[in-house]
Design an enzyme around this catalytic site. Sequence first.
Site, PDB file in Angstrom:
ATOM      1  N   GLY A  73       0.821  -1.194   0.000  1.00 26.88           N
ATOM      2  CA  GLY A  73       0.000   0.000   0.000  1.00 26.88           C
ATOM      3  C   GLY A  73       0.864   1.256   0.000  1.00 26.88           C
ATOM      4  N   GLU A 145       4.969  -5.765   7.593  1.00 26.29           N
ATOM      5  CA  GLU A 145       4.289  -4.710   8.355  1.00 26.29           C
ATOM      6  C   GLU A 145       4.852  -4.455   9.749  1.00 26.29           C
ATOM      7  OE1 GLU A 145       1.706  -5.802   5.014  1.00 26.29           O
ATOM      8  OE2 GLU A 145       2.819  -6.961   6.489  1.00 26.29           O
ATOM      9  N   ASP A 153      -2.069  -7.427   6.983  1.00 24.36           N
ATOM     10  CA  ASP A 153      -3.482  -7.236   6.670  1.00 24.36           C
ATOM     11  C   ASP A 153      -3.759  -7.802   5.288  1.00 24.36           C
ATOM     12  OD1 ASP A 153      -2.055  -5.232   5.314  1.00 24.36           O
ATOM     13  OD2 ASP A 153      -3.683  -3.781   5.479  1.00 24.36           O
TER      14      ASP A 153
END
Length: 357
Positions: A73, A145, A153
């Site tokens: 992301g 992460e 996620d």
Amino acid sequence: MTAVNATPDDAPALLRREGRAGHIVLDRPRAINALNHSMVRIMAGALDDWERDASVATVVLTGAGERGLCAGGDIRSIHDDVRAGRAAASAAFWYDEYHLNARIARYPKPYVAVMDGIVMGGGVGVSAHGSVRVVTERSRVGMPETGIGFVPDVGGTYLLTRTPGELGTHLALTGGAVGAGDALLCGLADHVVPSERLPEFTAALAGTDPADAVRRFATRAPEGELAGHREWIDHCYAADSVEEIVDRLHASGDRHAKEAAETLLAKSPMSLKVTLAALRRARELPSLEAVLEQEYRVSCAMLAAPDLPEGIRAQVVDKDRRPRWSPAELSQVTDADVARVFAAVDGPADDGGLRLL
């Protein structure tokens, strides 16, 4: 080749048709195709349109440039949202992204993800839930992460709890990336196609069933590394707490285990403890959708914690690689702290929850 007029030339994801294949090309090569909200919306719209279009038999996902499918992301945007008091914007992005992840997993037509090069975080979410997942000798697949004060996620805790033994726990906590052989071992990919043959492979999908194309172009997977470390990984990561995992790693006598322990001690203590709890809970949940709902609540809770913007600052903004975690030590993160992150998960769904079931 038939162009699709659904996206302008400067869109961050491009759509095109080649025969019976609909192609989605993530097109932010300078950012290794990091996902933003516009890309998620374009992908979701394409999947809706092509599901109803009988002339489209297969969906193909690739990334522009030579570096990778998708680096994850757009975490710089998340950092900026949090700092500017716009955390709701990041939550809205995740809401649509996680719906897309579930949509990919249940897509009724073959969804071929070409996982060449770097495939991290959100890149795993748009590829590893697909029905035909292709890696190459250049692939590096991971969920990093915990190094930015966040938790796996995009269905990552679902995927990583379905790996052999405790391999997924090891990868989730350390944030380590794996190559083609280990991606197949861990169930993150299905086939290996040499990178030099990818143009032929994707071109063949215009008129060839993906199963036939795979048989034509796939090669034997190279030997990975994780299988040879299963003994210490399975023993150490079966512990009930992060502190005990670290102790077991240090005590195992294996050089690689000691390196893993040092890696863990550099990560966000809060992220490590929440990640372990998320993995354990995900093992008991019945479906990807249930896990994504849990991940959404956890992700939104982590937006309010200090480590996420600090981790992104250290890794991406200032790039000093010296995050100041808060709390700074594992012993300072209590069970109550972790429980608060999951409190909304166990209670009734509120208006901000992700509803997939």
